[in-house]
Design an enzyme around this catalytic site. Structure first.
Site, PDB file in Angstrom:
ATOM      1  CE  LYS A  24       4.353  -0.040  -3.099  1.00 49.72           C
ATOM      2  NZ  LYS A  24       3.319  -0.177  -2.054  1.00 49.72           N
ATOM      3  CG  ASN A  25       3.717   3.752  -1.051  1.00 54.00           C
ATOM      4  OD1 ASN A  25       3.273   2.708  -1.517  1.00 54.00           O
ATOM      5  ND2 ASN A  25       4.663   3.794  -0.126  1.00 54.00           N
ATOM      6  NE  ARG A  94      -1.616  -1.417   6.111  1.00 55.58           N
ATOM      7  CZ  ARG A  94      -2.286  -1.382   7.248  1.00 55.58           C
ATOM      8  NH1 ARG A  94      -2.745  -2.478   7.769  1.00 55.58           N
ATOM      9  NH2 ARG A  94      -2.474  -0.244   7.879  1.00 55.58           N
ATOM     10  CB  CYS A 118       3.918  -5.716   3.830  1.00 58.76           C
ATOM     11  SG  CYS A 118       4.917  -5.516   2.388  1.00 58.76           S
ATOM     12  NE  ARG A 123       1.616  -2.149   6.970  1.00 61.27           N
ATOM     13  CZ  ARG A 123       2.117  -1.902   5.780  1.00 61.27           C
ATOM     14  NH1 ARG A 123       2.803  -2.800   5.147  1.00 61.27           N
ATOM     15  NH2 ARG A 123       1.937  -0.718   5.208  1.00 61.27           N
ATOM     16  CB  ILE A 125      -7.036   0.031  10.025  1.00 63.31           C
ATOM     17  CG1 ILE A 125      -8.052  -1.016  10.500  1.00 63.31           C
ATOM     18  CG2 ILE A 125      -6.220  -0.485   8.860  1.00 63.31           C
ATOM     19  CD1 ILE A 125      -9.195  -1.209   9.507  1.00 63.31           C
ATOM     20  CG  ASP A 309       8.548   1.991   2.467  1.00 61.62           C
ATOM     21  OD1 ASP A 309       8.348   1.178   3.385  1.00 61.62           O
ATOM     22  OD2 ASP A 309       7.621   2.542   1.845  1.00 61.62           O
ATOM     23  CB  VAL A 331       7.924   3.440  10.763  1.00 65.64           C
ATOM     24  CG1 VAL A 331       6.562   3.536  10.080  1.00 65.64           C
ATOM     25  CG2 VAL A 331       8.601   4.803  10.783  1.00 65.64           C
ATOM     26  NE  ARG A 401       2.875  -5.598  -2.531  1.00 65.32           N
ATOM     27  CZ  ARG A 401       3.216  -5.058  -1.363  1.00 65.32           C
ATOM     28  NH1 ARG A 401       3.956  -5.740  -0.515  1.00 65.32           N
ATOM     29  NH2 ARG A 401       2.817  -3.863  -1.026  1.00 65.32           N
TER      30      ARG A 401
HETATM   31  C1  UD1 Z   1       2.463   3.674   4.016  1.00 58.24           C
HETATM   32  C2  UD1 Z   1       3.209   3.113   2.820  1.00 58.24           C
HETATM   33  C3  UD1 Z   1       4.361   2.225   3.274  1.00 58.24           C
HETATM   34  C4  UD1 Z   1       5.266   2.989   4.230  1.00 58.24           C
HETATM   35  C5  UD1 Z   1       4.446   3.594   5.357  1.00 58.24           C
HETATM   36  C6  UD1 Z   1       5.274   4.463   6.285  1.00 58.24           C
HETATM   37  C7  UD1 Z   1       1.453   2.884   1.174  1.00 58.24           C
HETATM   38  C8  UD1 Z   1       0.620   1.971   0.335  1.00 58.24           C
HETATM   39  N1  UD1 Z   1       2.288   2.307   2.020  1.00 58.24           N
HETATM   40  O1  UD1 Z   1       1.894   2.578   4.717  1.00 58.24           O
HETATM   41  O2  UD1 Z   1       5.096   1.820   2.120  1.00 58.24           O
HETATM   42  O3  UD1 Z   1       6.211   2.094   4.766  1.00 58.24           O
HETATM   43  O4  UD1 Z   1       3.379   4.402   4.830  1.00 58.24           O
HETATM   44  O5  UD1 Z   1       5.910   5.458   5.578  1.00 58.24           O
HETATM   45  O6  UD1 Z   1       1.382   4.092   1.052  1.00 58.24           O
HETATM   46  N2  UD1 Z   1      -0.600   2.207  12.522  1.00 58.24           N
HETATM   47  C9  UD1 Z   1      -1.436   1.874  13.575  1.00 58.24           C
HETATM   48  N3  UD1 Z   1      -2.763   2.164  13.431  1.00 58.24           N
HETATM   49  C10 UD1 Z   1      -3.281   2.746  12.306  1.00 58.24           C
HETATM   50  C11 UD1 Z   1      -2.410   3.070  11.249  1.00 58.24           C
HETATM   51  C12 UD1 Z   1      -1.070   2.788  11.379  1.00 58.24           C
HETATM   52  O7  UD1 Z   1      -1.009   1.358  14.597  1.00 58.24           O
HETATM   53  O8  UD1 Z   1      -4.477   2.968  12.254  1.00 58.24           O
HETATM   54  C13 UD1 Z   1       0.840   1.909  12.640  1.00 58.24           C
HETATM   55  C14 UD1 Z   1       1.263   0.857  11.634  1.00 58.24           C
HETATM   56  O9  UD1 Z   1       1.071  -0.450  12.150  1.00 58.24           O
HETATM   57  C15 UD1 Z   1       2.726   1.190  11.465  1.00 58.24           C
HETATM   58  C16 UD1 Z   1       2.753   2.714  11.614  1.00 58.24           C
HETATM   59  O10 UD1 Z   1       1.559   3.068  12.291  1.00 58.24           O
HETATM   60  O11 UD1 Z   1       3.468   0.621  12.493  1.00 58.24           O
HETATM   61  C17 UD1 Z   1       2.846   3.481  10.289  1.00 58.24           C
HETATM   62  O12 UD1 Z   1       1.753   3.170   9.480  1.00 58.24           O
HETATM   63  P1  UD1 Z   1       1.229   4.130   8.323  1.00 58.24           P
HETATM   64  O13 UD1 Z   1       1.972   5.415   8.345  1.00 58.24           O
HETATM   65  O14 UD1 Z   1      -0.246   4.175   8.413  1.00 58.24           O
HETATM   66  O15 UD1 Z   1       1.666   3.344   7.030  1.00 58.24           O
HETATM   67  P2  UD1 Z   1       0.783   2.820   5.831  1.00 58.24           P
HETATM   68  O16 UD1 Z   1      -0.147   3.901   5.370  1.00 58.24           O
HETATM   69  O17 UD1 Z   1       0.213   1.495   6.153  1.00 58.24           O
END
Ligand code: UD1
Length: 426
Positions: A24-25, A94, A118, A123, A125, A309, A331, A401
């Protein structure tokens, strides 16, 4: 039609072989990358799950045509004429934010509603934005919509991510491939899905070095040099890890087919530490357990660390192990909601900040429980399979999902599970 639930009869053993779907990811990001190809790309081994349907709608809204034949998606982005993704879609998933990088790459601008997703922590950006700003992108927020512009075009740059964020690395990659000059992403995410995305971008004509390592170097090429491609999505390591946890829980043997065991090294290490026997081939892993489960300390970390995950699935294993395990979530904040549902089935878990202290050796009892997120939902179904009596899992749309035909695959391994209409909760 009312919402569906999953009904599980407990005291079952899982055994047999299960075919793992595409990741999926990965698939979600490969679909976003097709925006840069400006023509008809074919993505194979795409799971039939609701998140993919939402991403298909996101692309259609931008002007692409998306058609599915079995597990192949044909995405034609030639006529893509919009760079705006509305809240109604982004709020449903997201990962819609991953169109930000490719839209900026293609149009030099993008409008993307701020994401929901989720319920696991804040989370944010911010790292996506900092990374893209370094490439020359300016951001503004207007009534909940992020507006990106590139007043002086995209320019290569050296960027150090504060944390190896998967999403931020991907968005940067998909903009940097068409930036002028060289970009280096330091402290980049190293997940197999990042490598898959780099491979597809290279097949499209991008120049990327070091995908899967901490430092990725991208030599920008003109947008016109990128072209559509045909790409096969890698297997889903989290789906595979979930079924392996099921095998470990009940004894197995369970074989997951269609997955590179290398993606699961840390999970396999923990399964062995917990008393399981593992056999691996090029594209399969088999788990068997003939001894009692042993406790293990697990901490989630970016790849190649233990994946967040799979945290819920392994917390379930720890519940049945003889002794105390400590599970540390590094994480995501707020990712222990699963524990309270599992405690309703008889687990003994104390949460202290981002640690869960799991006192094992418990017998689980079937109960009505709620799927608080995608992975928690999948783990609760597994809990029902080993519990005494019947378990009903509500809010199963979370499971849909990310798991293709979860019930069907579990039934093929011998589980007594079925879906039912559920307007009313027990
Ligand atoms: C992706 C995966 C998710 C997995 C995660 C970590 C997808 C669709 N989802 O999520 O299933 O659990 O990687 O392996 O691919 N963070 C910030 N600021 C940012 C970006 C992230 O603070 O700009 C924090 C997030 O809140 C979280 C951590 O960093 O606590 C990890 O996030 P990230 O690695 O970006 O995960 P996703 O890409 O959202």
């Amino acid at each position: 039609m009312g919402k569906e639930s999953i009904l599980v009869r407990g005291n079952r053993t899982l055994s047999g072989e299960v075919k793992i779907s595409g990741a999926k990811n990965s698939a979600l990001k490969l679909m976003a990358a097709s925006i840069l190809g400006q023509g008809e790309s074919i993505i194979q081994n795409v799971p039939d799950i609701s998140d993919i349907a939402i991403m298909s709608d996101v692309l259609r809204r931008l002007g692409a045509t998306v058609t599915r034949t079995d597990h192949s998606l044909t995405i034609d982005t030639q006529e893509l004429d919009s760079y705006s993704t509305p809240y109604e879609l982004v709020s449903r998933m997201r990962a819609s934010i991953s169109v930000l990088g490719p839209l900026i790459g293609r149009f030099g601008q993008a409008k993307v509603a701020m994401p929901g997703g989720c319920q696991i922590g804040a989370r944010k950006i911010d790292m996506h934005l900092v990374g893209l700003e370094a490439l020359g992108v300016s951001f503004d927020v207007d009534h909940g919509t992020l507006i990106a512009t590139t007043p002086e075009g995209l320019k290569g740059s050296q960027v150090m991510l504060e944390f190896p964020s998967v999403g931020a690395t991907e968005n940067m990659l998909m903009a940097a491939v068409v930036a002028e000059g060289t970009t280096v992403i330091d402290n980049a995410a190293r997940e197999p899905e990042i490598v898959d995305l780099c491979n597809m971008l290279c097949e499209m004509g991008a120049k990327i070095d070091g995908g899967g390592s901490v430092s990725i170097e991208i030599e920008g090429v003109p947008l016109e040099d990128l072209h559509p491609c045909t790409h096969t999505t890698i297997g889903d390591r989290i789906e595979a890890g979930t079924f392996l946890a099921g095998g470990a829980l009940t004894g197995g043997p369970v074989t997951v087919q269609g997955i590179d065991p290398d993606y699961l090294r840390m999970a396999i290490m923990k399964l062995k530490a917990m008393g399981c026997d593992i056999a691996c081939g090029d594209d399969y892993v088999t788990v068997t357990r003939s001894r009692p489960l042993m406790p293990a300390d697990i901490q989630t970390l970016p790849h190649p660390g233990f994946p967040t995950d799979l945290q819920a699935q392994f917390m379930l294993l720890a519940t049945l192990a003889e002794g105390t395990s400590v599970i540390t979530e590094n994480v995501f904040e707020n990712r222990f909601m699963f524990a309270s549902e599992l405690m309703r089935m008889g687990a003994d878990i104390a949460i202290e900040d981002h640690h869960a202290i799991v006192h094992g050796g418990q017998t689980l009892q079937g109960a009505p429980v709620s799927s608080t997120d995608l992975r928690a939902g999948a783990a609760l179904v597994l809990a029902g399979i080993v519990a005494e009596g019947y378990t009903t899992i509500y809010d199963v749309e979370h499971i849909d999902r990310g798991y293709e035909d979860y019930v069907g695959k579990l039934r093929s391994l011998g589980a007594d599970v079925s879906r039912a209409e559920s307007n009313v909760r027990a």
